[in-house]
Each structure stands twice: as C-alpha cells, then as structure tokens.
Design a protein around this motif. Structure first.
Motif, short mmCIF file in Angstrom:
data_model
loop_
_atom_site.label_atom_id
_atom_site.label_comp_id
_atom_site.label_asym_id
_atom_site.label_seq_id
_atom_site.Cartn_x
_atom_site.Cartn_y
_atom_site.Cartn_z
N ARG A 81 0.83 -1.21 0.00
CA ARG A 81 0.00 0.00 0.00
C ARG A 81 0.86 1.25 0.00
NH1 ARG A 81 -4.11 -2.19 4.54
NH2 ARG A 81 -5.36 -3.52 3.22
N ARG A 83 3.89 1.54 -1.20
CA ARG A 83 4.46 1.70 -2.55
C ARG A 83 3.43 2.27 -3.51
NH1 ARG A 83 7.26 -4.12 -2.58
NH2 ARG A 83 9.13 -3.61 -1.42
N ALA A 84 2.19 1.74 -3.42
CA ALA A 84 1.13 2.23 -4.30
C ALA A 84 0.86 3.71 -4.02
CB ALA A 84 -0.14 1.40 -4.10
N ALA A 85 0.85 4.07 -2.73
CA ALA A 85 0.61 5.47 -2.37
C ALA A 85 1.74 6.36 -2.88
CB ALA A 85 0.46 5.60 -0.85
N GLN A 86 2.99 5.88 -2.75
CA GLN A 86 4.13 6.66 -3.24
C GLN A 86 4.07 6.81 -4.76
OE1 GLN A 86 7.61 4.71 -1.69
NE2 GLN A 86 7.49 5.75 0.29
N SER A 87 3.70 5.72 -5.43
CA SER A 87 3.57 5.76 -6.88
C SER A 87 2.48 6.76 -7.28
CB SER A 87 3.22 4.37 -7.41
OG SER A 87 2.98 4.41 -8.78
N LYS A 88 1.35 6.71 -6.59
CA LYS A 88 0.26 7.64 -6.89
C LYS A 88 0.70 9.07 -6.60
CE LYS A 88 -4.64 8.19 -6.51
NZ LYS A 88 -5.87 7.46 -6.37
N LEU A 89 1.44 9.25 -5.49
CA LEU A 89 1.94 10.58 -5.14
C LEU A 89 2.85 11.11 -6.25
CD1 LEU A 89 2.20 12.86 -3.04
CD2 LEU A 89 4.12 11.60 -2.07
N ASP A 91 2.81 10.19 -9.38
CA ASP A 91 1.96 10.48 -10.54
C ASP A 91 1.26 11.82 -10.37
OD1 ASP A 91 2.69 8.09 -11.67
OD2 ASP A 91 0.82 7.04 -11.17
N LEU A 92 0.74 12.05 -9.16
CA LEU A 92 0.05 13.32 -8.90
C LEU A 92 1.01 14.50 -8.98
CD1 LEU A 92 -2.36 12.28 -6.00
CD2 LEU A 92 -2.99 12.87 -8.35
N GLU A 93 2.23 14.32 -8.45
CA GLU A 93 3.22 15.40 -8.54
C GLU A 93 3.58 15.68 -10.00
OE1 GLU A 93 6.41 14.04 -6.04
OE2 GLU A 93 5.51 14.91 -4.22
N GLN A 95 1.65 15.07 -12.58
CA GLN A 95 0.47 15.69 -13.18
C GLN A 95 0.38 17.17 -12.76
OE1 GLN A 95 -3.08 13.54 -12.27
NE2 GLN A 95 -4.39 14.82 -13.53
#
Length: 153
Positions: A81, A83-89, A91-93, A95
């Motif tokens: 979770r 890692r997924a959150a860091q990956s999403k973070l 991606d958001l950064e 974006q």
C-alpha cells in the motif's frame, strides 16, 4: 524352673513385641502401599499433565507461527500500500507539474493574445481617428465645394 519361668515371660514379652511389630509392619506396609498407589496416581496425573502441556506447547507454537505469518502478510500489505501510495503521489506530482506548465503556457498565451488585442485595438482606434479625420476633411471639402458652387451659380 525360675529360669524357665523368666524365659517363658521373656518369650511371651518378645512374642507380644513381635505381634506389635508385626502389626506395625502390616500398618507400615499398608501405608507404603497407599503411598505407592498415591505415587502411582501422581505419576499418571503427571504423565497426563505432561501430555497436555506438550499438546498446549504445540498449539502455542502453531498459534505463534500463525501470528508471525499474519504479521508478515500485514507488513507486506502495508508495504504494498505504501508503494502504491508513493507511486500515486509521484503520478500526482508529475500531473501537477504538467498542469502548472500548461497553466504558465496558457497565461503567456493569454498575455500575448491580450497584447496583440490591445495593439490591434490601438491600431483600429488610430485608423478610426484617421478615418474620422479624413471624413471631416472630406465633409469640409464637400462643404467648400457646395459653397463654391453656390457662389458660382
């Protein structure tokens, strides 16, 4: 005879002592038998408790192993979770960075368009003023011509 009598008394006394000792021996044997039975029962209970403790120890080991597995699974899920959150973070950064870049480009485009619009507006105002000036000039000329024709005719 006196000696015999004394010996007989001694024999009787010894026989009484023997009987007493025999009775005591029987009592001791009974006590020993009871104690041996008690010891035997205690050994049986001890063996039963030992088996029970062994069973409980195995169950405890199994419970500990299960708990370790659950902790490991929970830790792995948490890591996943994270890692997924860091990956999403990330991606958001990314974006956000792209959006900021696009926003800056749009602002520059707007400013350029506004400058062109203001320049074009000023140009149109200048041309309108020149056109109005030309129009007034022509009206004055037409008026002059009218006056001249009126004066001539």
């Amino acid at each position: 005879q006196e000696e015999k009598k004394q010996l007989t008394l001694k024999v009787e006394e010894l026989e009484r002592k023997l009987e007493t000792t025999s009775a005591q021996n029987i009592e001791f044997l009974q006590v020993i038998a009871k104690r041996e039975e008690s010891i035997h029962q205690c050994q049986l209970r001890l063996e039963e408790k030992t088996r029970e403790c062994s069973s409980l120890a195995r169950q405890l080991e199994m419970a500990i192993d299960d708990a370790k597995k659950q902790v490991e699974q929970t830790r792995e899920r948490a890591i996943s979770r994270e890692r997924a959150a860091q990956s999403k973070l990330l991606d958001l950064e990314t974006q956000l960075s792209r959006t900021k870049t696009e926003l800056n480009q749009l602002r520059r485009s707007k400013e350029d368009a506004q400058r062109r619009y203001e320049s074009r507006l000023q140009d149109l105002k200048d041309r309108l003023e020149q056109s109005e000036s030309t129009n007034r000039s022509m009206q004055n000329y037409v008026q002059f011509l009218k006056s001249s024709y009126d004066n001539v005719f």
